[in-house]
Design a protein around this motif. Structure first.
Motif, PDB file in Angstrom:
ATOM      1  N   PRO A  59      10.102  14.849 -28.601  1.00 35.18           N
ATOM      2  CA  PRO A  59      11.538  14.986 -28.295  1.00 35.18           C
ATOM      3  C   PRO A  59      11.808  15.437 -26.868  1.00 35.18           C
ATOM      4  O   PRO A  59      12.802  15.025 -26.262  1.00 35.18           O
ATOM      5  N   LEU A  60      10.934  16.262 -26.333  1.00 30.56           N
ATOM      6  CA  LEU A  60      11.086  16.729 -24.956  1.00 30.56           C
ATOM      7  C   LEU A  60      10.984  15.547 -23.986  1.00 30.56           C
ATOM      8  O   LEU A  60      11.832  15.375 -23.097  1.00 30.56           O
ATOM      9  N   ALA A 102      11.413  12.428 -24.714  1.00 28.91           N
ATOM     10  CA  ALA A 102      12.455  11.428 -25.003  1.00 28.91           C
ATOM     11  C   ALA A 102      13.754  11.704 -24.256  1.00 28.91           C
ATOM     12  O   ALA A 102      14.609  10.824 -24.149  1.00 28.91           O
ATOM     13  N   GLU A 103      13.909  12.912 -23.716  1.00 30.13           N
ATOM     14  CA  GLU A 103      15.093  13.216 -22.915  1.00 30.13           C
ATOM     15  C   GLU A 103      15.128  12.385 -21.631  1.00 30.13           C
ATOM     16  O   GLU A 103      16.209  12.072 -21.118  1.00 30.13           O
ATOM     17  N   VAL A 104      13.945  12.010 -21.131  1.00 30.07           N
ATOM     18  CA  VAL A 104      13.898  11.338 -19.828  1.00 30.07           C
ATOM     19  C   VAL A 104      13.168  10.000 -19.862  1.00 30.07           C
ATOM     20  O   VAL A 104      13.273   9.216 -18.910  1.00 30.07           O
ATOM     21  N   LYS A 110      14.080   4.896 -17.723  1.00 30.17           N
ATOM     22  CA  LYS A 110      15.299   5.345 -18.402  1.00 30.17           C
ATOM     23  C   LYS A 110      16.284   5.985 -17.427  1.00 30.17           C
ATOM     24  O   LYS A 110      17.500   5.848 -17.567  1.00 30.17           O
ATOM     25  N   ARG A 145       6.782  19.327 -19.777  1.00 29.22           N
ATOM     26  CA  ARG A 145       7.823  19.975 -18.962  1.00 29.22           C
ATOM     27  C   ARG A 145       7.776  19.476 -17.519  1.00 29.22           C
ATOM     28  O   ARG A 145       8.818  19.239 -16.889  1.00 29.22           O
ATOM     29  N   VAL A 188       9.198  15.961 -17.406  1.00 34.76           N
ATOM     30  CA  VAL A 188      10.661  15.994 -17.468  1.00 34.76           C
ATOM     31  C   VAL A 188      11.247  16.362 -16.117  1.00 34.76           C
ATOM     32  O   VAL A 188      12.188  15.714 -15.629  1.00 34.76           O
ATOM     33  N   ARG A 219      13.487  13.657 -13.958  1.00 34.59           N
ATOM     34  CA  ARG A 219      14.876  13.976 -13.603  1.00 34.59           C
ATOM     35  C   ARG A 219      15.092  13.945 -12.101  1.00 34.59           C
ATOM     36  O   ARG A 219      16.160  13.565 -11.620  1.00 34.59           O
TER      37      ARG A 219
END
Length: 400
Positions: A309-310, A312-314, A332, A389, A392, A396
């Motif tokens: 899930p972490l 999948a944010e990015v 993405k 982390r 991500v 970003r």
């Protein structure tokens, strides 16, 4: 020198080394590698003890067919795991030194003729391609279809291609996609094998790491459910490396069609593929125990539940059916190639991932690995979470 060697491409990790050449990773971060699919969970102590206790094992030459205790242990595991009728340890099972060398050697046994094709999924485990070339055959790549859970699109293969196929490799659960073939896909493959006469090599080394209540369907299990007694033209490959966290032990097996196995044993007798008696002793202990497998699987389930899930944010990524890889699209947030993504992630955050294009070939108008990365979540959860982390944060930053 054998001119067929010139057809081999550099292995993915050699390409990765070249990609990273001259790059100095950010010294603010410790190195974390999600590149190589090498299990990092501890080896169960009882397996180590079984190996240490075999004090006489190194004093004798091993036989290629393997000892009866190991063949019986493997046959028993197959019966329990897949609900099979009795598997003959003497004719339907053969221990091998890890599934990798056996996947390569099978091609030498079943492929003949300069016009032969060896069919491979795309993306794929690179041994399949090398095995094809070094028999004098050519690989034929069938692109996986993301819309069909990355199942190879066999319907798109022309009949004139099928008529030249002598060996078909399939990997289920898949590397790198984690996809598992269902009974309908197996029915399709068996029908094609019956029509055109090719051998199916079913690579199932990730079968014991899965995230759903039901275990992945195996090739021999599918054949049994479809009434294919004797497993015609089917050879299954499995290994202790991922199941039991013993990649350095090099212990696996092949099983299936007794007539093919007879020829494969003959080939391996000359090849010199016998397994060390000490490794055999430890392998018997491993195949006869399931408690450590359940514990290992639970660790992967918890790890993937925390990490996926972490990410999948990015990234465009989801929990796979099975295996220990995440197969993610990287665009993405921002348009970027898989190679540039891997190179910059390494430089800026000291995390190694494998570009997806290195695991596939250009075929039928595209490379199905382009724009993707493979992440091997093989380390302990804390290290994988730290890598996630950083990924991500890096991803970003691409959108700013």
């Amino acid at each position: 020198m054998n001119p067929l060697l010139d057809q081999l491409q550099p292995y993915p990790f050699e390409k990765l080394k070249q990609l990273f050449a001259g790059v100095a990773p950010n010294p603010a971060y410790s190195a974390i590698s999600l590149g190589i699919g090498e299990p990092k969970h501890p080896t169960p102590p009882f397996i180590l003890q079984a190996m240490a206790d075999d004090k006489q094992g190194l004093a004798t030459y091993p036989v290629t067919i393997g000892g009866e205790p190991l063949r019986r242990a493997i046959a028993g595991w197959l019966e329990r795991r897949y609900g099979l009728p009795p598997v003959d340890p003497a004719t339907q099972v053969l221990p091998v030194n890890g599934s990798r060398e056996a996947l390569f050697a099978l091609a030498q046994t079943v492929v003949s003729g300069n016009d032969a094709l060896v069919m491979c999924p795309n993306p794929f485990y690179q041994i399949y391609e090398g095995a094809a070339y070094l028999t004098g055959a050519r690989p034929y790549f069938v692109n996986s279809d993301p819309a069909r859970n990355f199942a190879p699109d066999y319907a798109a293969v022309p009949a004139e291609v099928w008529s030249r196929v002598q060996l078909l490799y399939i990997c289920s659960p898949g590397n790198p996609t984690g996809a598992v073939l269902g009974l309908d896909e197996w029915r399709e493959l068996f029908a094609l094998s019956d029509r055109y006469g090719f051998v199916i090599a079913s690579d199932e080394c990730y079968s014991e790491i899965y995230f759903k209540p039901e275990a992945p369907l195996g090739g021999m299990e599918a054949a049994h459910k479809l009434g294919r007694g004797g497993y015609p033209r089917l050879i299954t490959f499995s290994s202790l490396s991922k199941r039991s966290n013993v990649p350095g032990m090099r212990s696996g097996f092949v099983a299936g069609d007794a007539e093919i196995m007879k020829k494969f044993l003959l080939y391996r007798t000359y090849q010199g593929g016998a397994m060390s008696p000490v490794v055999q002793t430890a392998s018997v202990a491993a195949w006869n125990d399931e408690a450590h497998v359940r514990e290992n699987r639970a660790k992967y389930v918890a790890k993937f539940a925390a990490v996926t899930p972490l990410l999948a944010e990015v990234l465009d990524v989801a929990l796979p059916d099975a295996g220990f890889y995440l197969w993610a699209k990287v665009d993405k947030i921002a348009a970027i190639s898989d190679t540039e993504y891997a190179r910059r992630l390494y430089a800026e955050y000291n995390v190694t991932v494998l570009p997806g294009s290195y695991l596939a070939r250009e075929a039928h108008g595209g490379n199905p690995g382009e724009g993707r990365i493979r992440m091997a979540l093989v380390a302990e959860t804390a290290e994988c979470l730290e890598a996630a982390r950083r990924i991500v944060s890096f991803t970003r930053s691409l959108g700013r």
